[in-house]
Design a protein around this motif. Structure first.
Motif, mmCIF file in Angstrom:
data_model
loop_
_atom_site.group_PDB
_atom_site.id
_atom_site.type_symbol
_atom_site.label_atom_id
_atom_site.label_comp_id
_atom_site.label_asym_id
_atom_site.label_seq_id
_atom_site.Cartn_x
_atom_site.Cartn_y
_atom_site.Cartn_z
ATOM 1 N N VAL A 77 0.813 -1.225 0.000
ATOM 2 C CA VAL A 77 0.000 0.000 0.000
ATOM 3 C C VAL A 77 0.847 1.276 0.000
ATOM 4 O O VAL A 77 0.601 2.181 -0.815
ATOM 5 N N PRO A 78 1.863 1.432 0.875
ATOM 6 C CA PRO A 78 2.636 2.684 0.866
ATOM 7 C C PRO A 78 3.328 2.932 -0.470
ATOM 8 O O PRO A 78 3.541 4.089 -0.848
ATOM 9 N N ARG A 79 3.651 1.873 -1.181
ATOM 10 C CA ARG A 79 4.312 2.026 -2.482
ATOM 11 C C ARG A 79 3.322 2.384 -3.573
ATOM 12 O O ARG A 79 3.537 3.312 -4.349
ATOM 13 N N LEU A 80 2.222 1.667 -3.626
ATOM 14 C CA LEU A 80 1.303 1.815 -4.748
ATOM 15 C C LEU A 80 0.309 2.955 -4.547
ATOM 16 O O LEU A 80 -0.311 3.410 -5.514
ATOM 17 N N TYR A 81 0.125 3.401 -3.295
ATOM 18 C CA TYR A 81 -0.800 4.502 -3.018
ATOM 19 C C TYR A 81 -0.057 5.700 -2.442
ATOM 20 O O TYR A 81 -0.599 6.443 -1.627
ATOM 21 N N ALA A 82 1.159 5.908 -2.901
ATOM 22 C CA ALA A 82 1.952 7.032 -2.415
ATOM 23 C C ALA A 82 1.320 8.373 -2.770
ATOM 24 O O ALA A 82 1.556 9.384 -2.094
ATOM 25 N N PRO B 275 -5.732 3.057 5.022
ATOM 26 C CA PRO B 275 -6.469 1.873 5.480
ATOM 27 C C PRO B 275 -7.571 1.465 4.509
ATOM 28 O O PRO B 275 -7.776 0.274 4.246
ATOM 29 N N ALA B 276 -8.293 2.451 3.965
ATOM 30 C CA ALA B 276 -9.311 2.128 2.964
ATOM 31 C C ALA B 276 -8.665 1.625 1.683
ATOM 32 O O ALA B 276 -9.190 0.715 1.024
ATOM 33 N N ALA B 277 -7.501 2.189 1.324
ATOM 34 C CA ALA B 277 -6.789 1.715 0.134
ATOM 35 C C ALA B 277 -6.374 0.256 0.297
ATOM 36 O O ALA B 277 -6.400 -0.519 -0.666
ATOM 37 N N ALA B 278 -6.004 -0.123 1.514
ATOM 38 C CA ALA B 278 -5.651 -1.521 1.765
ATOM 39 C C ALA B 278 -6.844 -2.432 1.534
ATOM 40 O O ALA B 278 -6.715 -3.539 0.986
ATOM 41 N N ARG B 279 -8.043 -1.980 1.951
ATOM 42 C CA ARG B 279 -9.241 -2.777 1.706
ATOM 43 C C ARG B 279 -9.541 -2.864 0.219
ATOM 44 O O ARG B 279 -9.944 -3.907 -0.293
#
Length: 298
Positions: free
Chosen positions: A252-257, A265-269
């Motif tokens: 997530v930190p890489r792809l939703y930078a 957290p929502a991006a992880a879901r």
């Protein structure tokens, strides 16, 4: 391809705005990272009207809706889905007006794993008077005709509503001009979402009226960009896993930078929804189910 977001909207909370010949909007004072400027409650028709997504349990917003329809009869209350910024006020509005509530009850899903949830949460007590599950039902009043379209994906019970007289679609949270839609398992499903997106695109609406934010008028180009963005996210997952197996929390930190960290957290879901979709397609494998799985290329 970047999404041509539509974010320019003038809001005065509680004011009733005539936004088209048949549509008025009253916006609730509940802005936030998942609601943009707030919940836009739509009133369709004149004299005998339908109210779409009355919004959160807020007595001030209830009074604003009632003031907007003073001297008229609310015959229908239409709910796009059961999130707490859309459906909770339906009961109080029904008590005040005698209107019938239409929508689709959710099938008892729990809140998301690990304490992650939609900011507004879930209204699991939502029960319509008339079920629209599956879509296809026609709802009408003097001078207006609407059809329910089942659009699962954001939630399992999401419904969009057409307005035939204006070739318009009330898109709820299925398609929003200001942001992409969060898909959060177990109730949200990416495979269902992509199919529902294709359904709406194929109907060739002239305008979409999301519950949050301004209308979308260049509909085909916007939905194409929305779909391209989803595919880009799926391709990013596949590309990231070329370097080896990984867990969602590592990706997530890489792809939703480029995304506000409050939304990670929502991006992880949403990434979990994408992972599940790719597993179904046979492009990924996982050692277990859920957000703690390790994913690898098939």
């Amino acid at each position: 391809m970047s999404i041509p977001y539509v974010r320019d909207i003038e809001i005065e909370y509680g004011r009733c705005d005539q936004v088209s010949p048949l549509i008025r909007r009253v916006t609730a004072n509940n802005p936030g990272p998942f609601t943009f400027k707030g919940t836009g409650t739509y009133i369709v028709g004149r004299g005998e009207v339908a109210v779409i997504d009355p919004g959160p349990d807020d007595p001030v917003h209830l009074q604003a809706i009632l003031q907007a329809v003073a001297g008229e009869t609310v015959t229908h209350i239409l709910i796009t889905h059961h999130h707490s910024d859309h459906s909770p006020l339906a009961g109080a509005l029904k008590a005040a007006t005698g209107a019938t509530i239409y929508g689709c009850a959710v099938a008892g899903h729990e809140e998301e794993d690990g304490g992650v949830k939609m900011e507004a949460g879930h209204d699991l007590s939502f029960q319509p008077d008339v079920s629209l599950c599956g879509g296809g039902q026609v709802i009408s009043g003097p001078g207006w005709t609407m059809e329910a379209i089942a659009t699962p994906g954001h939630t399992s019970n999401h419904i969009c509503f057409t307005l035939r007289e204006e070739n318009a679609c009330f898109s709820g949270d299925h398609i929003m001009g200001w942001s992409t839609t969060v898909i959060t398992p177990p109730d949200g499903d990416m495979t269902d979402y992509l199919a529902s997106l294709d359904d709406i695109r194929g109907r060739r609406f002239d305008v979409l009226w999301p519950t949050h934010g301004p209308p979308i008028r260049d509909v085909d180009a916007f939905i194409q960009a929305y779909a391209d963005h989803r595919q880009e996210r799926l391709d990013q997952i596949l590309g990231a896993l070329k370097s080896g197996p990984a867990k969602i929390r590592e990706l997530v930190p890489r792809l939703y930078a480029d995304v506000d960290s409050r939304l990670h957290p929502a991006a992880a879901r949403s990434m979990l929804a994408g992972m599940e979709h790719l597993v179904r397609k046979g492009q990924l494998t996982a050692d277990t189910d859920g957000p703690d799985a390790t994913y690898r290329l098939a």
